[in-house]
Write an enzyme that holds these catalytic residues in place. Structure first.
Site, PDB file in Angstrom:
ATOM      1  N   ARG A  27       0.834  -1.219   0.000  1.00  0.00           N
ATOM      2  CA  ARG A  27       0.000   0.000   0.000  1.00  0.00           C
ATOM      3  C   ARG A  27       0.861   1.260   0.000  1.00  0.00           C
ATOM      4  O   ARG A  27       0.515   2.265  -0.612  1.00  0.00           O
ATOM      5  CB  ARG A  27      -0.940  -0.022   1.199  1.00  0.00           C
ATOM      6  N   SER A 167     -12.552  -9.620   2.950  1.00  0.00           N
ATOM      7  CA  SER A 167     -11.260  -9.677   2.259  1.00  0.00           C
ATOM      8  C   SER A 167     -10.718  -8.277   2.037  1.00  0.00           C
ATOM      9  O   SER A 167     -11.346  -7.447   1.366  1.00  0.00           O
ATOM     10  CB  SER A 167     -11.412 -10.387   0.907  1.00  0.00           C
ATOM     11  N   ASP A 317      -3.639 -15.292   7.821  1.00  0.00           N
ATOM     12  CA  ASP A 317      -2.358 -15.780   7.293  1.00  0.00           C
ATOM     13  C   ASP A 317      -1.589 -16.629   8.304  1.00  0.00           C
ATOM     14  O   ASP A 317      -0.536 -17.183   7.977  1.00  0.00           O
ATOM     15  CB  ASP A 317      -1.487 -14.605   6.835  1.00  0.00           C
ATOM     16  N   ARG A 348      -4.343 -24.242   1.977  1.00  0.00           N
ATOM     17  CA  ARG A 348      -3.610 -24.406   3.244  1.00  0.00           C
ATOM     18  C   ARG A 348      -4.253 -25.409   4.197  1.00  0.00           C
ATOM     19  O   ARG A 348      -3.591 -25.863   5.142  1.00  0.00           O
ATOM     20  CB  ARG A 348      -3.411 -23.038   3.915  1.00  0.00           C
ATOM     21  N   ARG A 396       4.434 -19.721   3.569  1.00  0.00           N
ATOM     22  CA  ARG A 396       4.028 -19.901   4.976  1.00  0.00           C
ATOM     23  C   ARG A 396       3.992 -21.384   5.365  1.00  0.00           C
ATOM     24  O   ARG A 396       4.214 -21.725   6.515  1.00  0.00           O
ATOM     25  CB  ARG A 396       2.692 -19.222   5.243  1.00  0.00           C
TER      26      ARG A 396
HETATM   27  C1  S3P Z   1      -3.931  -9.232   2.347  1.00  0.00           C
HETATM   28  C2  S3P Z   1      -5.183  -9.691   2.619  1.00  0.00           C
HETATM   29  C3  S3P Z   1      -5.481 -11.096   2.942  1.00  0.00           C
HETATM   30  C4  S3P Z   1      -4.211 -11.863   3.311  1.00  0.00           C
HETATM   31  C5  S3P Z   1      -3.102 -11.570   2.356  1.00  0.00           C
HETATM   32  C6  S3P Z   1      -2.747 -10.100   2.406  1.00  0.00           C
HETATM   33  C7  S3P Z   1      -3.760  -7.801   2.031  1.00  0.00           C
HETATM   34  O1  S3P Z   1      -6.072 -11.711   1.830  1.00  0.00           O
HETATM   35  O2  S3P Z   1      -4.465 -13.239   3.340  1.00  0.00           O
HETATM   36  O3  S3P Z   1      -1.937 -12.324   2.680  1.00  0.00           O
HETATM   37  O4  S3P Z   1      -2.613  -7.303   2.093  1.00  0.00           O
HETATM   38  O5  S3P Z   1      -4.756  -7.146   1.704  1.00  0.00           O
HETATM   39  P1  S3P Z   1      -7.672 -11.635   1.571  1.00  0.00           P
HETATM   40  O6  S3P Z   1      -8.023 -10.234   1.356  1.00  0.00           O
HETATM   41  O7  S3P Z   1      -7.896 -12.451   0.335  1.00  0.00           O
HETATM   42  O8  S3P Z   1      -8.291 -12.220   2.776  1.00  0.00           O
END
Ligand code: S3P
Length: 442
Positions: A27, A167, A317, A348, A396
């Site tokens: 970001r 998400s 995660d 996973r 992971r």
């Molecule tokens: C993330 C959001 C998560 C996470 C990923 C990083 C992010 O995924 O599992 O490792 O940086 O926005 P989801 O948005 O698919 O849950």
């Protein structure tokens, strides 16, 4: 093919830092590229996922100079990106490809987003479909369900979207598209996912509103945001391996400095506390809009717990490493409502069940989670059995198996570990540092 061999050794001792937060680094690169003028991103994650996002913005015409600790970004402003000459390779990164799909949908040029074999298997319809309702023109394999994605930038319109999944990748993809859309965009999710995008919007002064699990943003804001210094906290998802490692290897005592403690991410710390872990949160502070603290963890026998749908987003995660904790704990651990684990870098639920079973763990797979009968050998030599394991190309999974292997009576070989570079370059070195501090070797 790279591999990692862990010979059982103990305890883990010392003080370390971990790589910068991967989510925050993605970001930070995006928002500093869109800022007017120079920014710095200190302590950024040098994992391949983030380097791919950095290269993507370089190919979109943004000057970014790298030094080991800091990225220097010469932001081009919200309308300053330019068409890349070739496809953008997001590598293994779901965050990279999904966030960029939203951002690029509203530009006035054409881009192709692609990635590695894992990325080309992962669902893209979850961002492509809502982006199309905003007017985006996106083509892809299987009607846009799968990458590569070909994006013909268009003028977007704001929409109201209720996401079926919590998400941050969906939410953030739409937030970046919404910046370029006419009118108001409203995004709601069933539970709050990580809110790094919103925090960084606030840090740069981009207006939006948030109420519960709903974010509202007016597109094409009149404000222009300038460059700023961003300090990236240590990645809790990287610290997670040592939080569990030091909990389950007897006589361990580890401090991890400067770890991000955003409450939308701290599920692992809460779950480990419920399991009986001894983790102290020391010197809480804030950096660039994100809470940070030092974490001290000392070994403690763990007990099984129940983890339900409410705790999934903030722990998402950390399930691979939580499976390791549960496998050696006393009693049963039940995980439900975690079907999202099936669409991560690997499935996973399946990959962790397979690898930990090979090491003697008792795990039953469920469609939306797993039931783990702890061996009750937490803290004793030979909790798990040494084995030859595979990473399934999932960073992971590779690191979680390595930590589990510390409790085994025999050596464990993990095959195909180059993937660790996607999020945690130097993982083996950090582990060695903690082991040698107590006179051990890998
Ligand atoms: C993330 C959001 C998560 C996470 C990923 C990083 C992010 O995924 O599992 O490792 O940086 O926005 P989801 O948005 O698919 O849950």
């Amino acid at each position: 093919m790279a591999s990692l061999t862990i010979t059982p050794c103990r305890p883990l001792k010392g003080t370390i830092t971990v790589p910068g937060d991967k989510s925050v680094t993605h970001r930070a690169i995006i928002l500093t590229a869109l800022a007017e003028g120079a920014s710095t991103i200190r302590d950024y994650c040098r994992g391949e996922d983030c380097l791919n996002t950095m290269r993507a913005f370089q190919s979109l015409g943004v000057r970014i100079d790298e030094s080991p600790q800091t990225l220097h970004v010469s932001g081009k402003g919200m309308w300053g990106l330019t068409e890349p000459f070739g496809p953008i390779d997001c590598g293994n990164s779901g965050t990279g490809i999904r966030l960029m799909a939203g951002l690029l949908a509203g530009q006035d040029f054409f881009t192709i987003l692609t990635g590695d074999e894992s990325i080309r298997r992962r669902p893209m319809g979850r961002v492509v479909k809502p982006l199309r309702t905003m007017g985006a023109t996106i083509a892809g394999r299987k009607g846009g369900e799968l990458a590569p994605l070909a994006i013909t930038g268009t003028r977007l319109r704001g929409v109201s979207y209720v996401s079926p999944v919590a998400s941050a990748q969906i939410k953030s993809s739409l937030l970046f598209a919404a910046l370029y859309a006419d009118g108001l965009t409203t995004i709601s999710e069933p539970r709050l996912s990580r809110d790094h995008t919103e925090r960084m919007f606030a840090y740069f002064g981009i207006p939006f509103e948030r109420e519960g699990c709903t974010v509202k943003i007016e597109g094409r804001p009149s404000v222009r945001w300038g460059g700023k210094p961003v300090v990236v906290p240590g990645d809790l998802s990287a610290a997670a391996f040592f939080l569990v490692g030091a909990s389950i290897v007897p006589e361990s005592d580890v401090t991890i400095r400067g770890v991000g403690m955003n409450p939308t991410r701290t599920g692992l710390v809460e779950v480990l506390h419920r399991m009986g872990a001894q983790i102290e949160v020391v010197s809480p502070r804030e950096e660039a809009g994100e809470p940070v603290a030092d974490l001290r963890v000392r070994s403690m026998p763990l007990r099984g717990v129940r983890i339900g749908p409410d705790q999934i987003p903030q722990t998402i995660d950390e399930f691979p490493i939580l499976c390791v904790a549960a496998a050696v704990a006393e009693g049963e651990t039940v995980i439900t409502g975690a079907e999202e684990l099936r669409v991560k870098e690997s499935d996973r639920i399946a990959t962790m069940a397979k690898e930990l079973r090979a090491m003697g763990a008792r795990i039953e797979e469920r469609p939306d989670g797993m039931v783990i009968q702890g061996l009750g050998r937490n803290g004793s030599n030979g909790a798990l059995t040494g084995a030859t394991c595979e990473s399934h190309g999932d960073h992971r999974v590779a690191m979680s198996v390595a930590i589990g292997a510390l409790t085994a009576a025999q050596p464990t070989q993990i095959v195909d570990t180059a993937c660790i570079e996607t999020s945690f370059p130097g993982f083996e070195g950090k582990l060695l540092e903690l082991l040698t501090a107590s006179g051990n070797r890998l």
